[in-house]
Design a protein around this motif. Structure first.
Motif, PDB file in Angstrom:
ATOM      1  N   ASP A 178       0.812  -1.215   0.000  1.00 34.87           N
ATOM      2  CA  ASP A 178       0.000   0.000   0.000  1.00 34.87           C
ATOM      3  C   ASP A 178       0.846   1.267   0.000  1.00 34.87           C
ATOM      4  OD1 ASP A 178      -2.694   1.474   0.634  1.00 34.87           O
ATOM      5  OD2 ASP A 178      -1.281   2.178   2.153  1.00 34.87           O
ATOM      6  N   CYS A 179       1.870   1.319   0.828  1.00 38.08           N
ATOM      7  CA  CYS A 179       2.632   2.550   1.008  1.00 38.08           C
ATOM      8  C   CYS A 179       3.992   2.207   1.611  1.00 38.08           C
ATOM      9  CB  CYS A 179       1.882   3.517   1.930  1.00 38.08           C
ATOM     10  SG  CYS A 179       1.429   2.772   3.509  1.00 38.08           S
ATOM     11  N   PHE A 180       4.869   3.192   1.671  1.00 40.05           N
ATOM     12  CA  PHE A 180       6.214   2.945   2.181  1.00 40.05           C
ATOM     13  C   PHE A 180       6.206   2.476   3.630  1.00 40.05           C
ATOM     14  CE2 PHE A 180       8.085   6.166  -1.022  1.00 40.05           C
ATOM     15  CZ  PHE A 180       8.233   5.166  -1.969  1.00 40.05           C
ATOM     16  N   LYS A 181       5.343   3.073   4.464  1.00 42.47           N
ATOM     17  CA  LYS A 181       5.373   2.696   5.886  1.00 42.47           C
ATOM     18  C   LYS A 181       4.983   1.231   6.070  1.00 42.47           C
ATOM     19  CE  LYS A 181       0.653   3.660   7.461  1.00 42.47           C
ATOM     20  NZ  LYS A 181      -0.180   4.316   8.474  1.00 42.47           N
ATOM     21  N   MET A 182       4.188   0.681   5.141  1.00 42.68           N
ATOM     22  CA  MET A 182       3.798  -0.721   5.253  1.00 42.68           C
ATOM     23  C   MET A 182       4.874  -1.654   4.709  1.00 42.68           C
ATOM     24  SD  MET A 182      -0.281  -1.054   4.722  1.00 42.68           S
ATOM     25  CE  MET A 182      -1.401  -0.446   6.002  1.00 42.68           C
ATOM     26  N   LEU A 184      -2.931   9.666  -2.151  1.00 42.81           N
ATOM     27  CA  LEU A 184      -3.942   9.169  -1.237  1.00 42.81           C
ATOM     28  C   LEU A 184      -3.300   8.863   0.113  1.00 42.81           C
ATOM     29  CD1 LEU A 184      -5.986   6.714  -3.523  1.00 42.81           C
ATOM     30  CD2 LEU A 184      -6.312   9.173  -3.168  1.00 42.81           C
ATOM     31  N   ARG A 185      -4.063   9.021   1.162  1.00 40.30           N
ATOM     32  CA  ARG A 185      -3.567   8.811   2.521  1.00 40.30           C
ATOM     33  C   ARG A 185      -3.158   7.340   2.714  1.00 40.30           C
ATOM     34  NH1 ARG A 185      -4.684  11.600   7.369  1.00 40.30           N
ATOM     35  NH2 ARG A 185      -6.233  12.861   6.259  1.00 40.30           N
ATOM     36  N   PRO A 186      -2.003   7.072   3.326  1.00 38.40           N
ATOM     37  CA  PRO A 186      -1.608   5.684   3.609  1.00 38.40           C
ATOM     38  C   PRO A 186      -2.671   4.957   4.430  1.00 38.40           C
ATOM     39  CG  PRO A 186       0.241   7.162   3.952  1.00 38.40           C
ATOM     40  CD  PRO A 186      -0.952   8.032   3.717  1.00 38.40           C
ATOM     41  N   ALA A 187      -2.824   3.677   4.151  1.00 37.39           N
ATOM     42  CA  ALA A 187      -3.863   2.884   4.810  1.00 37.39           C
ATOM     43  C   ALA A 187      -3.512   2.586   6.254  1.00 37.39           C
ATOM     44  CB  ALA A 187      -4.067   1.580   4.053  1.00 37.39           C
ATOM     45  N   HIS A 188      -4.548   2.401   7.065  1.00 28.54           N
ATOM     46  CA  HIS A 188      -4.368   1.926   8.440  1.00 28.54           C
ATOM     47  C   HIS A 188      -4.652   0.433   8.528  1.00 28.54           C
ATOM     48  CE1 HIS A 188      -3.554   5.647  10.572  1.00 28.54           C
ATOM     49  NE2 HIS A 188      -4.549   6.238   9.941  1.00 28.54           N
ATOM     50  N   ASN A 189      -5.486  -0.073   7.618  1.00 25.47           N
ATOM     51  CA  ASN A 189      -5.851  -1.491   7.651  1.00 25.47           C
ATOM     52  C   ASN A 189      -6.204  -1.963   6.242  1.00 25.47           C
ATOM     53  OD1 ASN A 189      -8.646  -0.659   7.181  1.00 25.47           O
ATOM     54  ND2 ASN A 189      -8.673  -0.092   9.343  1.00 25.47           N
ATOM     55  N   GLU A 190      -6.506  -3.254   6.112  1.00 21.93           N
ATOM     56  CA  GLU A 190      -6.747  -3.852   4.799  1.00 21.93           C
ATOM     57  C   GLU A 190      -7.979  -3.278   4.112  1.00 21.93           C
ATOM     58  OE1 GLU A 190      -7.627  -8.313   3.272  1.00 21.93           O
ATOM     59  OE2 GLU A 190      -5.727  -8.042   4.336  1.00 21.93           O
ATOM     60  N   SER A 191      -9.017  -2.944   4.867  1.00 19.14           N
ATOM     61  CA  SER A 191     -10.222  -2.389   4.244  1.00 19.14           C
ATOM     62  C   SER A 191      -9.927  -1.055   3.568  1.00 19.14           C
ATOM     63  CB  SER A 191     -11.334  -2.224   5.282  1.00 19.14           C
ATOM     64  OG  SER A 191     -10.957  -1.333   6.311  1.00 19.14           O
ATOM     65  N   ASP A 192      -9.003  -0.272   4.144  1.00 23.23           N
ATOM     66  CA  ASP A 192      -8.586   0.979   3.511  1.00 23.23           C
ATOM     67  C   ASP A 192      -7.945   0.710   2.154  1.00 23.23           C
ATOM     68  OD1 ASP A 192      -9.406   2.423   5.703  1.00 23.23           O
ATOM     69  OD2 ASP A 192      -7.403   2.707   6.530  1.00 23.23           O
ATOM     70  N   ILE A 193      -7.137  -0.346   2.084  1.00 23.90           N
ATOM     71  CA  ILE A 193      -6.445  -0.681   0.833  1.00 23.90           C
ATOM     72  C   ILE A 193      -7.455  -1.038  -0.250  1.00 23.90           C
ATOM     73  CG2 ILE A 193      -4.776  -2.229  -0.257  1.00 23.90           C
ATOM     74  CD1 ILE A 193      -3.495  -2.614   2.490  1.00 23.90           C
TER      75      ILE A 193
END
Length: 312
Positions: free
Chosen positions: A232-236, A277-286
């Motif tokens: 999803d994003c770099f932090k993940m 887009l804002r980085p996801a917090h969980n799978e549903s966000d992705i």
């Protein structure tokens, strides 16, 4: 010399007067607070002392951009990125993530949550936004990895560094001369016999370890059985800069792209979503974000469609 003294003073005033009292108020012990403070001290000095090295600054700060641009504070985007990269992406993460990580700091459990992280990052942004680091004298980088966790990334992971450097300058897409890759494949990270199932380990975001599931995925990419690496994003991928660049370098050196919701990264071509887009917090966000193909190039969109179908 005066510039370096000024930088040290700025950093130490923040750590002693703002960060340390704050994390102790959240439940940090003197020992754990000292460990986190020293880690952030190193990271801040490493970046700020090289602030006038534009390639270094832009490339390193870019790793925090997709989080920083969603911070509410009114401040320079560079300062917001500095707070993400040097403070949020530090051992502070071990105070927030897992019991195992917290215990490494001498804590019985995590003491920080999303709300307290917002307080810490907001206070840091407000403090550092008052300072103009470009006015301080440029310092030569310290090549000791223990005192500068970023300086050797360019030499250790040249393909990843070049791609990230180009991406940090990218508005829509950039084609650039690809770096020559040695004829031999990158080293496969593990012996497949050592993989125990497909269950991944829950880790702190700053943990340098590559867990079994991630190793399996990287092996598939290296062997040419997986045509791209998606996250999803770099932090993940990781909040650990060495781990992030290591993974990017492995994938790009295998002639495969790294694809996130916002970025398409390959050896010779990078692209970014017009409006991040804002980085996801969980799978549903992705899942929700994979439906949004606005502002992405065709090659990028095609992989996001594949991932959308996979999640569905």
């Amino acid at each position: 010399m005066k510039g370096m003294i000024k930088i040290v003073t700025i950093v130490e005033e923040y750590l002693e007067n703002i960060l340390l009292p704050r994390i102790i108020s959240f439940g940090a012990t003197t020992e754990s607070a000292s460990i986190v403070k020293n880690d952030i001290h190193t990271r801040l000095l490493s970046i700020i002392s090289q602030w006038n090295d534009e390639e270094f600054r832009n490339t390193i700060l870019f790793t925090g951009l997709e989080e920083a641009c969603f911070y509410d504070s009114e401040a320079s985007l560079d300062i917001k990125c500095l707070v993400v990269v040097a403070i949020r992406n530090s051992l502070l993460e071990d105070m927030k993530s897992t019991i195992r990580a917290a215990k490494k700091l001498g804590l019985s459990k995590p003491i920080i949550d999303d709300n307290t992280i917002k307080i810490i990052t907001h206070e840091a942004i407000q403090y550092f936004n008052k300072h103009d680091f470009k006015c301080l004298s440029f310092q030569r980088p310290n090549n000791n990895e223990d005192s500068n966790p970023y300086v050797n990334l360019k030499d250790k992971y040249p393909v990843a560094w070049e791609a990230m450097k180009q991406l940090s300058q990218c508005i829509n897409y950039i084609q650039f001369p690809s770096l020559e890759i040695p004829s031999q494949k990158p080293s496969i990270l593990i012996n497949p016999a050592n993989i125990s199932g497909t269950k991944t380990e829950v880790q702190s975001g700053i943990d340098p370890t590559i867990d079994s599931l991630l190793q399996q995925i990287l092996n598939l990419v290296i062997e040419g059985k997986q045509p791209f690496f998606f996250c999803d994003c770099f932090k993940m991928i990781s909040r650990n800069p060495d781990k992030l660049f290591k993974i990017l370098n492995l994938v790009l050196s295998s002639n495969a792209p790294v694809v996130t919701i916002n970025y398409y990264i390959s050896n010779g071509y990078v692209a970014r979503r017009t409006n991040l887009l804002r980085p996801a917090h969980n799978e549903s966000d992705i899942v929700l974000k994979l439906r949004n193909l606005s502002g992405v190039r065709k090659t990028h969109a095609n992989i996001l469609k594949i991932m959308r179908d996979t999640y569905n």
